[in-house]
Design an enzyme around this catalytic site. Structure first.
Site, PDB file in Angstrom:
ATOM      1  N   CYS A  31      22.347   4.104 -11.141  1.00  0.00           N
ATOM      2  CA  CYS A  31      22.116   5.556 -11.120  1.00  0.00           C
ATOM      3  C   CYS A  31      20.622   5.897 -11.270  1.00  0.00           C
ATOM      4  CB  CYS A  31      22.943   6.181 -12.243  1.00  0.00           C
ATOM      5  SG  CYS A  31      22.580   7.903 -12.602  1.00  0.00           S
ATOM      6  N   CYS A  34      19.742   8.501 -13.917  1.00  0.00           N
ATOM      7  CA  CYS A  34      19.899   7.957 -15.273  1.00  0.00           C
ATOM      8  C   CYS A  34      18.626   7.237 -15.708  1.00  0.00           C
ATOM      9  CB  CYS A  34      21.076   6.982 -15.337  1.00  0.00           C
ATOM     10  SG  CYS A  34      22.659   7.738 -14.911  1.00  0.00           S
TER      11      CYS A  34
END
Length: 113
Positions: A31, A34
């Site tokens: 991600c 993230c």
């Protein structure tokens, strides 16, 4: 500084039983957002360590907790106070904006402690 990781097995002890409020970042290795917010969360963890713990949970290796709290997108940050979610923030936020969203809950947790 990187965030402390928690797991399905340790979640109850690390998060639900914590005397301090705990901000959990539901994250994944794949991600990009993230990875972008991780340094922001690490700085918050350092700056607010007296009144807040910040941990990360990898959704791919910890599906039980991810499903239990119905996390559908990453990054999702959930603030737990007394074992209950009191706030949920999805997506990237600047440090100041994230703290503004958490502050009312941190202040309430302090007065009820």
């Amino acid at each position: 500084m990187s965030l402390t990781m928690t797991t399905d097995a340790a979640f109850a002890d690390d998060v639900l039983a914590s005397p301090l409020p705990v901000l959990v970042e539901f994250t994944a290795e794949w991600c990009p957002p993230c990875k972008k917010i991780a340094p922001v969360l690490a700085q918050i963890a350092q700056d607010e360590k007296d009144r807040l713990r910040v941990v990360a949970l990898d959704v791919d290796t910890n599906p039980e907790t991810t499903l239990k709290y119905q996390v559908l997108g990453m990054p999702t940050m959930a603030l737990f106070v007394g074992g209950e979610i009191v706030a949920r923030v999805m997506g990237i936020r600047p440090r100041g904006a994230l703290l503004r969203e958490l502050e009312p809950h941190l202040a309430a947790a302090k007065t009820s402690a």
